[in-house]
Design an enzyme around this catalytic site. Structure first.
Site, PDB file in Angstrom:
ATOM      1  N   ASP A 259      -1.968  10.774  -2.233  1.00 29.26           N
ATOM      2  CA  ASP A 259      -2.420   9.722  -3.147  1.00 29.26           C
ATOM      3  C   ASP A 259      -2.807  10.265  -4.519  1.00 29.26           C
ATOM      4  OD1 ASP A 259      -2.983   8.567  -0.278  1.00 29.26           O
ATOM      5  OD2 ASP A 259      -2.791   6.906  -1.684  1.00 29.26           O
TER       6      ASP A 259
ATOM      7  N   ARG B  60       0.867  -1.191   0.000  1.00 27.61           N
ATOM      8  CA  ARG B  60       0.000   0.000   0.000  1.00 27.61           C
ATOM      9  C   ARG B  60       0.894   1.228   0.000  1.00 27.61           C
ATOM     10  NH1 ARG B  60       2.439   2.080   3.525  1.00 27.61           N
ATOM     11  NH2 ARG B  60       0.851   3.667   3.692  1.00 27.61           N
ATOM     12  N   GLY B  61       0.254   2.414  -0.132  1.00 27.32           N
ATOM     13  CA  GLY B  61       1.014   3.636  -0.359  1.00 27.32           C
ATOM     14  C   GLY B  61       1.077   3.859  -1.865  1.00 27.32           C
ATOM     15  N   ALA B  62       0.777   5.091  -2.283  1.00 23.22           N
ATOM     16  CA  ALA B  62       0.547   5.351  -3.705  1.00 23.22           C
ATOM     17  C   ALA B  62       1.683   4.864  -4.628  1.00 23.22           C
ATOM     18  CB  ALA B  62       0.260   6.838  -3.906  1.00 23.22           C
TER      19      ALA B  62
ATOM     20  N   ARG C 212      -7.708  -0.619  -6.487  1.00 23.91           N
ATOM     21  CA  ARG C 212      -7.990   0.509  -5.590  1.00 23.91           C
ATOM     22  C   ARG C 212      -8.172   1.763  -6.460  1.00 23.91           C
ATOM     23  NH1 ARG C 212      -4.354   1.178  -0.389  1.00 23.91           N
ATOM     24  NH2 ARG C 212      -6.254   2.199   0.329  1.00 23.91           N
TER      25      ARG C 212
ATOM     26  N   ASN D 143      -5.252  12.395   0.518  1.00 22.96           N
ATOM     27  CA  ASN D 143      -4.349  11.541   1.306  1.00 22.96           C
ATOM     28  C   ASN D 143      -5.207  10.800   2.328  1.00 22.96           C
ATOM     29  OD1 ASN D 143      -1.593  10.646   1.860  1.00 22.96           O
ATOM     30  ND2 ASN D 143      -1.793  11.726   3.812  1.00 22.96           N
ATOM     31  N   LYS D 144      -4.579   9.970   3.117  1.00 25.17           N
ATOM     32  CA  LYS D 144      -5.277   9.127   4.093  1.00 25.17           C
ATOM     33  C   LYS D 144      -6.297   9.907   4.915  1.00 25.17           C
ATOM     34  CE  LYS D 144      -5.110   5.655   4.570  1.00 25.17           C
ATOM     35  NZ  LYS D 144      -6.136   4.775   3.943  1.00 25.17           N
TER      36      LYS D 144
ATOM     37  N   GLN E   6      -1.835   2.608   9.994  1.00 29.34           N
ATOM     38  CA  GLN E   6      -0.576   2.664   9.251  1.00 29.34           C
ATOM     39  C   GLN E   6       0.477   3.486   9.998  1.00 29.34           C
ATOM     40  OE1 GLN E   6      -3.603   3.043   7.932  1.00 29.34           O
ATOM     41  NE2 GLN E   6      -3.718   2.378   5.805  1.00 29.34           N
TER      42      GLN E   6
HETATM   43  O1  MRU Z   1      -4.523   3.196   2.332  1.00 31.31           O
HETATM   44  P1  MRU Z   1      -3.042   3.410   2.174  1.00 31.31           P
HETATM   45  O2  MRU Z   1      -2.247   2.840   3.312  1.00 31.31           O
HETATM   46  O3  MRU Z   1      -2.546   2.941   0.826  1.00 31.31           O
HETATM   47  O4  MRU Z   1      -2.872   4.991   2.215  1.00 31.31           O
HETATM   48  C1  MRU Z   1      -1.581   5.525   2.054  1.00 31.31           C
HETATM   49  C2  MRU Z   1      -1.524   6.992   2.167  1.00 31.31           C
HETATM   50  O5  MRU Z   1      -2.495   7.670   2.319  1.00 31.31           O
HETATM   51  C3  MRU Z   1      -0.166   7.613   2.004  1.00 31.31           C
HETATM   52  O6  MRU Z   1      -0.035   8.753   2.777  1.00 31.31           O
HETATM   53  C4  MRU Z   1       0.040   7.988   0.518  1.00 31.31           C
HETATM   54  O7  MRU Z   1      -0.230   6.899  -0.306  1.00 31.31           O
HETATM   55  C5  MRU Z   1       1.402   8.503   0.254  1.00 31.31           C
HETATM   56  S1  MRU Z   1       2.605   7.241   0.169  1.00 31.31           S
HETATM   57  C6  MRU Z   1       4.107   7.941  -0.218  1.00 31.31           C
END
Ligand code: MRU
Length: 361
Positions: A247, A57-59, A100, A257-258, A206
């Site tokens: 994201d 996970r993470g963009a 996603r 973002n999250k 996270q």
């Molecule tokens: O749901 P996730 O864990 O994929 O969400 C991740 C985030 O929101 C991060 O802050 C974002 O992807 C940036 S990662 C460099």
């Protein structure tokens, strides 16, 4: 002591072997912080599930995993003609796009894979090699972009600052170094004294499972707080800067973002604390004029009512569980990119840094 390697970098997602018989290897992030386990994905469905269930996970890491995952869709077709291979790659790409919706890096990476698959004229086996090269380039470029983000961002981070971050925008969210955490890692490597407040990040934690783990592994002082403590910590004067990842960033700088990031930005504004976003150019979606059209993922209510297996809400309760929110550009002091820091944050300054053609999606 939690699991995993201390003081070293690790690859979040990588390709093992040759294009025809290799596989995708990734850290299963659902097992952290207690277990550091890698899993091997040998078909597209396994990569799709790994993205969907946040094993990866993470963009940027999602984009890299999908690019490698698409290669799996071409395996078994290298003995045939190029058109059969192209169909296998295209089907894989279409399937992975459904994993996603919010992080644009997923679509950006698969667009790159599709372009190579569709436009390069080579026999099937060589074409699959070329597609794997493209996926590897996406991973390698991410490593370089994250280090550049770290260098630019660290210039804005004086020694002695306390930085608050939300969710995980670290090595685990990228190829290996992070975006928001790259800024902190770079400052730390430069010998600056930096301390981090990590928001726990409900509902999937996270911040506590991944960010606190990463910072601890790399020897950066970190204090874990629940999300609802950020206001008080700011009021006590303990935070001098906020840095988060992204994201998807619209053309005007509105940033998804999250979930919870928007609230942190509002709190930072109320307390006069600069709020920065750190992200590579692959996270910008210049096709969207503002953040209102960014698709927001809705996730399983059980993440809130029975997170990590323990029931914490009455049966049948109504639940709303958006995984992301959008922070308006007006609340963002600057966006740290691999091409420099964009400030003020608006359509003109973004276009000036990324180019008007920007990043196609
Ligand atoms: O749901 P996730 O864990 O994929 O969400 C991740 C985030 O929101 C991060 O802050 C974002 O992807 C940036 S990662 C460099």
């Amino acid at each position: 002591m939690s699991a995993g390697p201390v003081g070293e970098t690790w690859e979040t997602v990588s390709w093992v072997g040759d294009s025809a018989s290799g596989f995708v290897r990734l850290i299963d992030q659902t097992r952290l912080p207690t277990e550091f386990v890698r899993i091997d994905c040998r078909d597209v469905a396994t990569v799709w599930e790994a993205i969907r269930s946040l094993r990866v996970r993470g963009a940027p890491a999602i984009g890299i995993a999908a690019a490698f995952g698409a290669v799996l869709g071409g395996q078994g077709m290298v003995g045939g003609d190029s058109d059969a291979l192209r169909k296998g790659l295209r089907d894989a790409s279409e399937q992975l796009r459904t994993s996603r919706p919010t992080a644009v890096n997923l679509f950006w990476a698969l667009d790159r894979i599709d372009r190579v698959a569709d436009s390069v004229e080579l026999p099937a086996d060589q074409l699959l090699d070329r597609v794997l090269e493209e996926a590897q380039a996406i991973a390698d470029e991410d490593k370089a972009m994250c280090r550049a983000i770290g260098r630019f961002g660290a210039e804005l981070l004086p020694s002695g600052h306390n930085v608050l971050t939300h969710c995980n925008a670290g090595g685990l969210a990228t190829a290996d170094y992070g975006t928001a955490l790259a800024v902190i890692f770079a400052a730390h490597e430069q010998g600056k004294s930096v301390h981090v407040f990590a928001d726990e990040t409900r509902p999937l934690l996270q911040g506590s499972r991944l960010t606190a783990w990463e910072l601890q592994r790399r020897g950066v002082p970190v204090t874990l707080i629940c999300d609802n403590m950020a206001a008080q910590v700011m009021k006590e004067g303990k935070v001098q800067m906020v840095v988060v990842g992204a994201d998807r960033i619209a053309a005007n700088g509105d940033t998804a973002n999250k979930i919870g990031t928007y609230g942190v930005a509002v709190l930072a504004k109320a307390h006069g604390i600069p709020f920065y976003v750190a992200a590579p150019s692959s996270t910008f979606d210049l096709s969207l004029p503002d953040g209102s059209a960014i698709p927001i993922e809705q996730r399983d209510p059980a993440e809130i009512t029975a997170g990590f297996g323990r029931v914490t809400a009455p049966e049948g309760i109504a639940v709303y569980n958006p995984a992301f929110d959008v922070t308006p550009a007006a609340l963002i002091a600057g966006i740290m990119t691999e091409r420099g820091v964009i400030q003020p944050v608006n359509a003109a300054s973004i276009a000036a840094t990324l180019g008007t053609a920007g990043v196609p999606h």
